[in-house]
Design a protein around this motif. Sequence first.
Motif, PDB file in Angstrom:
ATOM      1  N   PHE A   1      58.342  38.988  40.534  1.00  0.00           N
ATOM      2  CA  PHE A   1      57.778  39.921  39.567  1.00  0.00           C
ATOM      3  C   PHE A   1      56.679  40.751  40.211  1.00  0.00           C
ATOM      4  CE2 PHE A   1      54.544  40.946  36.516  1.00  0.00           C
ATOM      5  CZ  PHE A   1      55.282  41.807  35.763  1.00  0.00           C
TER       6      PHE A   1
ATOM      7  N   ILE B   1      57.574  49.054  38.633  1.00  0.00           N
ATOM      8  CA  ILE B   1      58.632  48.372  37.878  1.00  0.00           C
ATOM      9  C   ILE B   1      59.509  49.402  37.170  1.00  0.00           C
ATOM     10  CG2 ILE B   1      57.264  47.945  35.804  1.00  0.00           C
ATOM     11  CD1 ILE B   1      58.613  45.086  35.914  1.00  0.00           C
TER      12      ILE B   1
ATOM     13  N   PHE C   1      48.806  37.786  44.922  1.00  0.00           N
ATOM     14  CA  PHE C   1      48.248  38.383  43.705  1.00  0.00           C
ATOM     15  C   PHE C   1      47.140  39.375  44.022  1.00  0.00           C
ATOM     16  CE2 PHE C   1      50.264  34.837  41.467  1.00  0.00           C
ATOM     17  CZ  PHE C   1      50.868  35.558  40.472  1.00  0.00           C
ATOM     18  N   GLY C   2      46.338  39.059  45.045  1.00  0.00           N
ATOM     19  CA  GLY C   2      45.290  39.995  45.438  1.00  0.00           C
ATOM     20  C   GLY C   2      45.882  41.326  45.849  1.00  0.00           C
TER      21      GLY C   2
ATOM     22  N   ILE D   1      46.957  43.214  42.749  1.00  0.00           N
ATOM     23  CA  ILE D   1      45.851  43.829  42.015  1.00  0.00           C
ATOM     24  C   ILE D   1      45.364  45.066  42.758  1.00  0.00           C
ATOM     25  CG2 ILE D   1      43.485  43.459  41.236  1.00  0.00           C
ATOM     26  CD1 ILE D   1      44.263  40.558  40.688  1.00  0.00           C
TER      27      ILE D   1
ATOM     28  N   LEU E   1      47.765  47.872  42.201  1.00  0.00           N
ATOM     29  CA  LEU E   1      47.684  48.397  40.838  1.00  0.00           C
ATOM     30  C   LEU E   1      46.412  49.206  40.626  1.00  0.00           C
ATOM     31  CD1 LEU E   1      49.062  45.611  38.518  1.00  0.00           C
ATOM     32  CD2 LEU E   1      50.113  47.730  39.221  1.00  0.00           C
ATOM     33  N   LEU E   2      45.341  48.792  41.307  1.00  0.00           N
ATOM     34  CA  LEU E   2      44.092  49.533  41.130  1.00  0.00           C
ATOM     35  C   LEU E   2      44.196  50.915  41.767  1.00  0.00           C
ATOM     36  CD1 LEU E   2      41.281  46.917  41.570  1.00  0.00           C
ATOM     37  CD2 LEU E   2      42.101  48.020  39.507  1.00  0.00           C
ATOM     38  N   VAL E   3      44.894  50.998  42.898  1.00  0.00           N
ATOM     39  CA  VAL E   3      45.023  52.292  43.562  1.00  0.00           C
ATOM     40  C   VAL E   3      46.084  53.135  42.875  1.00  0.00           C
ATOM     41  CG1 VAL E   3      45.508  53.426  45.740  1.00  0.00           C
ATOM     42  CG2 VAL E   3      44.288  51.269  45.717  1.00  0.00           C
TER      43      VAL E   3
ATOM     44  N   PRO F   1      48.234  52.701  39.508  1.00  0.00           N
ATOM     45  CA  PRO F   1      48.479  51.837  38.339  1.00  0.00           C
ATOM     46  C   PRO F   1      49.948  51.680  37.990  1.00  0.00           C
ATOM     47  CG  PRO F   1      46.791  53.461  37.875  1.00  0.00           C
ATOM     48  CD  PRO F   1      47.379  53.834  39.188  1.00  0.00           C
ATOM     49  N   GLY F   2      50.817  52.533  38.482  1.00  0.00           N
ATOM     50  CA  GLY F   2      52.232  52.380  38.151  1.00  0.00           C
ATOM     51  C   GLY F   2      53.013  51.719  39.268  1.00  0.00           C
TER      52      GLY F   2
ATOM     53  N   PRO G   1      39.701  46.357  35.809  1.00  0.00           N
ATOM     54  CA  PRO G   1      41.000  47.004  35.982  1.00  0.00           C
ATOM     55  C   PRO G   1      41.546  47.581  34.688  1.00  0.00           C
ATOM     56  CG  PRO G   1      40.996  44.890  37.058  1.00  0.00           C
ATOM     57  CD  PRO G   1      39.707  44.994  36.312  1.00  0.00           C
TER      58      PRO G   1
ATOM     59  N   ARG H   1      42.207  51.195  34.060  1.00  0.00           N
ATOM     60  CA  ARG H   1      43.391  51.942  34.442  1.00  0.00           C
ATOM     61  C   ARG H   1      44.673  51.288  33.963  1.00  0.00           C
ATOM     62  NH1 ARG H   1      43.263  54.284  40.293  1.00  0.00           N
ATOM     63  NH2 ARG H   1      44.628  55.688  39.164  1.00  0.00           N
ATOM     64  N   LEU H   2      44.625  50.023  33.597  1.00  0.00           N
ATOM     65  CA  LEU H   2      45.862  49.325  33.282  1.00  0.00           C
ATOM     66  C   LEU H   2      45.928  49.007  31.805  1.00  0.00           C
ATOM     67  CD1 LEU H   2      45.786  46.846  36.237  1.00  0.00           C
ATOM     68  CD2 LEU H   2      47.088  48.935  36.053  1.00  0.00           C
TER      69      LEU H   2
ATOM     70  N   TYR I   1      50.815  45.330  32.225  1.00  0.00           N
ATOM     71  CA  TYR I   1      50.207  45.331  33.545  1.00  0.00           C
ATOM     72  C   TYR I   1      48.899  44.552  33.531  1.00  0.00           C
ATOM     73  CZ  TYR I   1      53.466  48.729  35.355  1.00  0.00           C
ATOM     74  OH  TYR I   1      54.601  49.349  35.784  1.00  0.00           O
TER      75      TYR I   1
ATOM     76  N   VAL J   1      47.644  41.249  35.649  1.00  0.00           N
ATOM     77  CA  VAL J   1      46.427  41.178  36.450  1.00  0.00           C
ATOM     78  C   VAL J   1      45.593  39.960  36.053  1.00  0.00           C
ATOM     79  CG1 VAL J   1      44.223  42.291  36.859  1.00  0.00           C
ATOM     80  CG2 VAL J   1      46.310  43.584  37.070  1.00  0.00           C
TER      81      VAL J   1
ATOM     82  N   GLY K   1      47.172  37.048  37.571  1.00  0.00           N
ATOM     83  CA  GLY K   1      46.864  37.021  38.999  1.00  0.00           C
ATOM     84  C   GLY K   1      45.456  36.520  39.259  1.00  0.00           C
ATOM     85  N   PHE K   2      44.501  36.976  38.449  1.00  0.00           N
ATOM     86  CA  PHE K   2      43.118  36.538  38.616  1.00  0.00           C
ATOM     87  C   PHE K   2      43.011  35.030  38.425  1.00  0.00           C
ATOM     88  CE2 PHE K   2      40.847  40.546  38.808  1.00  0.00           C
ATOM     89  CZ  PHE K   2      39.709  40.165  39.476  1.00  0.00           C
TER      90      PHE K   2
ATOM     91  N   GLU L   1      45.263  32.781  38.896  1.00  0.00           N
ATOM     92  CA  GLU L   1      45.846  32.084  40.036  1.00  0.00           C
ATOM     93  C   GLU L   1      44.947  32.200  41.259  1.00  0.00           C
ATOM     94  OE1 GLU L   1      49.015  30.263  40.350  1.00  0.00           O
ATOM     95  OE2 GLU L   1      48.282  30.130  38.320  1.00  0.00           O
ATOM     96  N   ILE L   2      44.344  33.408  41.452  1.00  0.00           N
ATOM     97  CA  ILE L   2      43.467  33.602  42.612  1.00  0.00           C
ATOM     98  C   ILE L   2      42.283  32.646  42.522  1.00  0.00           C
ATOM     99  CG2 ILE L   2      41.857  35.205  43.693  1.00  0.00           C
ATOM    100  CD1 ILE L   2      43.827  37.421  43.096  1.00  0.00           C
TER     101      ILE L   2
END
Lengths: 306, 354
Positions: free
Chosen positions: A241, A249, A283-284, A287, A290-292, A294-295, B133, B136-137, B141, B145, B148-149, B151-152
């Motif tokens: 995913f 996606i 995951f990092g 993220i 996505l931050l740079v 977003p799509g 985040p 923007r998200l 999405y 995130v 993900g956080f 899990e991180i």
Amino acid sequence: MAQLLQHLINGLAAGTIYALVALGYTMVYGVLKLINFAHGDVMMVGVYMGYATAFALGRDMRSSLLGVAVVFAVAMLGCALLGFIIERFAYRPLREKPRLTALITAIGISFALSYGFQLDIGFLPGAAPRAFPEVIEPVEWLVIGDRDVVVWNWQVISFGIAVTLMVGLQFLVFRTRFGRAMRAVSWDHRVAALMGIPTDRVIALTFMLSSALAAGAGLLYAIKDTSVSPLMGLYVGLKAFVAAVIGGIGHVPGAVIGGLVLGLVEEFVVGYAASTWRDAVAFGFLILVLLVKPGGLFGRVAAEKV
Amino acid sequence: METPAIPAPEAGSAVPASLRGILPVMLALPVLALFQWLMSDAPFASYLLSVVGVNIILAVSLNIVNGMTGQFSIGHAGFMAVGAYIAGVMSLNLKEVALSFLPVAASDQVFFVASLLVGGLAAALCGFLVGLPSLRLRGDYLAIVTLGFGEIIRVVVQNTDAFGRALGLSGIPQTSTPAMVYFWVFLTVLVARRITGSSHGRSLWAIREDEVAAEAMGVDTTGYKVRAFVISSFFAGIAGGLFAHFVPIINPGSFTFVKSMEIVVMVVLGGLGSTTGAIVAATFLTLLPEGLRSLFSVLGAEGSLAQRVDQIRMPVYGLLLVVLMLARPQGLFGTKEIWDVLPRWIPRKRKGLA
């Protein structure tokens, strides 16, 4: 240098499998705008189907070409059926509801499948991982230097199968009537229905296709990992995913590239840093992407309308 | 969205001025002291009540983000882990320190509260980072995130020597009491309820119903979302700290994705946006496995069945989510509070719009 090359090959081999699972996420998201959280668990069920079939075939039969074909066919067809059932009874009734409800349902199905398979009642396998039978006997396909770089046959085979499936999918989506219907449903399923496209059938078929792909990818993963466990779906599914989202996606080549990138990133982290950080880095990286953007790398962010 | 059922704003007049300040806290303290005294010789009951209390804090705090703001967060266990580990490490280091002018027990409690607060603030800082985040998200999405956080955070904890790596922390002083847990439950619920009624809360509801429209109406959506995340994760951190001080050992295995999902199930079952719903669901879902286990062992069913309760719990949670979404997507209480749902045997005064 040789080490780098070996990591590159391993990363690509792992990446193709992520990419294949990611394609399923992307297709379903494309037509339904639904993150199908249960995708990884459907994959896991498919691997168990393949496992059972391989045992039923017996040792001699399953390592023949026909045996491999049977194992893949049973798992993929079984998963297509499972995908159909899930779509019909869990997602279709919620299609006009807010998207969050479908997401929660998907998480629910994922939990029911992955933890349900951990029970040891009846045919359920129990929580312990099991060794996956050697469907493809591992052979060193290419050895460079003094075993500096080793390419295994399963790596080549899964790369080949993965590339074939990807090209086939790209053809299906952009060159066939069904693909055009899929894209139409993805664009706006209400208008597509008005234009005479059997929306329900297209969505169901997309689900079945993505589930079958997941089963195929899952078997490749099980062959690589030589084990199968009820929780593999959660982890492989989550990674795939991540790959799908990194690529953007809903974007088919994006999923493939995302999978390859993720496979390489993970392989390099394991190779040059510490393996325990693998999940965090995946995951990092997500993220960060996505931050740079977003799509995702190839995705577009659609402006929302009120 | 379906027809939104936002509770009518509790206009300032609905709550007597005397109850809006520090008075509820003052009223709660003697009740909690009595409660503590009653519980003092029932270790299992007080353990169980503490678990229930911690789960209530988690559910109510997650409800602020998932229910009130409509931002689907699925990494709540991560914030709990931050609170648990930071508070745990701090308590371990302060174990030998004592305030000489206070009796030992009281001095322990002072340090306990201090480490809870530090843990909560650390979690709030993480909540701030996760909230950013959301600039923007949106939607799915953002959910990913947060996952993900979570899990991180788990992986970072697992790889840090100070946090005991995979073994976790042991030897944290067991200073938590049910009274302390319920004091924080009380504060969390108070904050959640006060938010619902405030203008802040109205903005959160607006974001939940339609983010774009809310922004167009001049709601600072990002600011409110980040603040919701910060408040929610602060209380999750507190819950983690409390948890660390009554279980013997904390390890990264206690704060996985599975724990996050348990909290999500509580919030969804209770009804996204209903504080009392979250409380009822958290209590019910925490006590249910215990009840079933003791029921099975009383019935004398094969010993395995009682042990299997925990195994069966997770698939049942999954199916519960599916059935709930199909039958009652708004959860048991929807956005209503329990007193809007129960038969009205308590006569109530209604002012203005209902």
